[in-house]
Design a protein around this motif. Structure first.
Motif, PDB file in Angstrom:
ATOM      1  N   PRO A  12     -25.638  14.403  -1.392  1.00 49.47           N
ATOM      2  CA  PRO A  12     -25.623  15.744  -1.692  1.00 49.47           C
ATOM      3  C   PRO A  12     -25.607  16.552  -0.535  1.00 49.47           C
ATOM      4  O   PRO A  12     -26.512  16.045   0.268  1.00 49.47           O
ATOM      5  CB  PRO A  12     -26.618  16.017  -2.559  1.00 49.47           C
ATOM      6  CG  PRO A  12     -27.813  14.991  -2.278  1.00 49.47           C
ATOM      7  CD  PRO A  12     -26.695  13.608  -1.792  1.00 49.47           C
ATOM      8  N   PHE A  15     -29.194  20.908  -2.380  1.00 57.68           N
ATOM      9  CA  PHE A  15     -29.740  20.918  -3.393  1.00 57.68           C
ATOM     10  C   PHE A  15     -29.923  22.424  -4.100  1.00 57.68           C
ATOM     11  O   PHE A  15     -29.735  23.287  -3.443  1.00 57.68           O
ATOM     12  CB  PHE A  15     -31.414  20.448  -3.205  1.00 57.68           C
ATOM     13  CG  PHE A  15     -31.512  19.012  -3.008  1.00 57.68           C
ATOM     14  CD1 PHE A  15     -30.913  18.224  -3.821  1.00 57.68           C
ATOM     15  CD2 PHE A  15     -31.876  18.520  -1.799  1.00 57.68           C
ATOM     16  CE1 PHE A  15     -31.210  16.673  -3.654  1.00 57.68           C
ATOM     17  CE2 PHE A  15     -32.046  17.105  -1.626  1.00 57.68           C
ATOM     18  CZ  PHE A  15     -31.616  16.463  -2.537  1.00 57.68           C
ATOM     19  N   TYR A 171     -28.732   9.530  -3.991  1.00 57.35           N
ATOM     20  CA  TYR A 171     -28.997  10.367  -5.060  1.00 57.35           C
ATOM     21  C   TYR A 171     -27.732  10.561  -6.099  1.00 57.35           C
ATOM     22  O   TYR A 171     -26.862  11.279  -5.728  1.00 57.35           O
ATOM     23  CB  TYR A 171     -29.383  12.025  -4.348  1.00 57.35           C
ATOM     24  CG  TYR A 171     -30.433  11.986  -3.430  1.00 57.35           C
ATOM     25  CD1 TYR A 171     -31.744  12.404  -3.898  1.00 57.35           C
ATOM     26  CD2 TYR A 171     -30.413  11.393  -2.196  1.00 57.35           C
ATOM     27  CE1 TYR A 171     -32.769  12.256  -3.301  1.00 57.35           C
ATOM     28  CE2 TYR A 171     -31.684  11.726  -1.421  1.00 57.35           C
ATOM     29  CZ  TYR A 171     -32.759  11.976  -2.059  1.00 57.35           C
ATOM     30  OH  TYR A 171     -33.721  11.900  -0.980  1.00 57.35           O
ATOM     31  N   ASN A 175     -28.646  17.092  -8.138  1.00 56.37           N
ATOM     32  CA  ASN A 175     -29.104  17.704  -7.150  1.00 56.37           C
ATOM     33  C   ASN A 175     -29.967  18.770  -7.500  1.00 56.37           C
ATOM     34  O   ASN A 175     -30.101  19.662  -6.531  1.00 56.37           O
ATOM     35  CB  ASN A 175     -27.812  17.994  -6.139  1.00 56.37           C
ATOM     36  CG  ASN A 175     -27.161  19.097  -6.837  1.00 56.37           C
ATOM     37  OD1 ASN A 175     -26.890  19.045  -7.982  1.00 56.37           O
ATOM     38  ND2 ASN A 175     -26.260  19.815  -5.795  1.00 56.37           N
TER      39      ASN A 175
END
Length: 315
Positions: A12, A15, A171, A175
């Motif tokens: 990502p 976030f 991830y 996010n």
């Protein structure tokens, strides 16, 4: 298309911070006390730094440690509040991945540094009261500088693994961080990896650092209280105890909210998420605001110098 989305999720670029989930409608109202606390923290800590710098009589170990505490408070509050207020006021929820890890690091690092400063201040009070004749020879300027450097290095090194571990993970869930800042646990829970090493390390640092710091502070003040109660007159006991009063209040203001937040996070599973987040914000924002007020009000030298400046400006 699906593969592309998966790839983006694994790495990502940003976030999304939700602020305080469940209280979105009240974000503007919640921002008022937090903005006020931040303004007081900035003003109060800069005043402490200015007064100590301008007053040669305050160039001593206690006030050097106080300046270090003020700097730590400024960094800690500034690591959190500007982004939080941007979320509350402008709905600016995105935060760059690297910026998020940097915020995470600064919050944890300066929390550990602040705890170390409180130990150093307790040691200073211990020497000043229990062995006053050796105070000037024990806490020399080089010794104070060494203690400050050790406190900073301890915080910086112990927390360094957190962002590096977080950066190394994938991830792939989401996010979105249901928090107002990049809190360590909230971030690592998003990782599609075994986070036990990070969790165990985080708990070990929390228990060892905070536990040892509280132990050393407690031992110092047990010795201080014994010395105070052994003084021959009531006036001497009261006067000596008052000199430690500011530090005692600061210790309570720093550790009690943090302990309450830790306990509610670990054991308050039935507590609403927005309450957890509010407490997590309060324990990081309140001490930077309260510390300069306590020292400004209860420390005669700082209070007198501030009144002198205000009176001079008024005339």
């Amino acid at each position: 298309m699906s593969d592309s989305n998966t790839t983006d999720f694994i790495n990502p670029s940003t976030f999304i911070l939700l602020g305080i989930p469940g209280l979105e409608a009240a974000h503007v109202w919640i921002s008022i006390p937090f903005c006020t606390m931040y303004a007081i923290a900035i003003l109060g800590n800069f005043i402490i730094l200015f007064i100590v710098k301008m007053e040669p009589n305050l160039h001593g170990p206690m006030y050097y440690f106080l300046c270090m505490l003020a700097i730590s408070d400024l960094v800690l509050s500034t690591s959190i509040l500007p982004k939080m207020l941007a979320i509350f006021w402008f709905n600016s929820r995105e935060i760059d991945f690297s910026a998020c890890l940097t915020q995470l690091y600064f919050i944890r690092c300066f929390s550990v540094i602040e705890s170390g400063i409180l130990v150093a201040m307790a040691f200073d009070r211990y020497i000043a009261i229990c062995d006053p004749l050796r105070h000037s020879t024990t806490l020399t300027n080089p010794m104070v500088a060494t203690i400050c450097l050790a406190v900073v290095l301890r915080g910086g090194i112990l927390i360094l693994p957190h962002p590096f571990l977080a950066r190394s993970w994938q991830y792939c869930r989401t996010n979105i961080i249901p928090h107002s800042y990049c809190e360590h646990i909230a971030v690592v829970k998003l990782a599609c990896a075994d986070i036990r090493v990070s969790s165990y390390y985080s708990l070990s640092v929390a228990f060892l650092v905070t536990g040892l710091d509280v132990f050393f502070i407690t031992v110092s003040y047990i010795q201080i209280l014994r010395a105070i109660f052994s003084l021959p007159t009531k006036d001497a006991r009261v006067k000596t105890f008052v000199t430690c009063g500011s530090h005692i209040f600061v210790i309570l203001a720093s550790y009690i909210p943090a302990l309450f937040s830790f306990l509610t996070h670990r054991f308050g599973h039935n507590v609403a998420l927005h309450f957890h987040i509010l407490i997590a914000n309060v324990y990081l924002v309140v001490p930077p605001m309260v510390n300069p007020i306590i020292y400004g009000v209860r420390t005669k030298e700082i209070r007198d110098r501030l009144l002198q400046l205000l009176t001079h400006k008024g005339t």
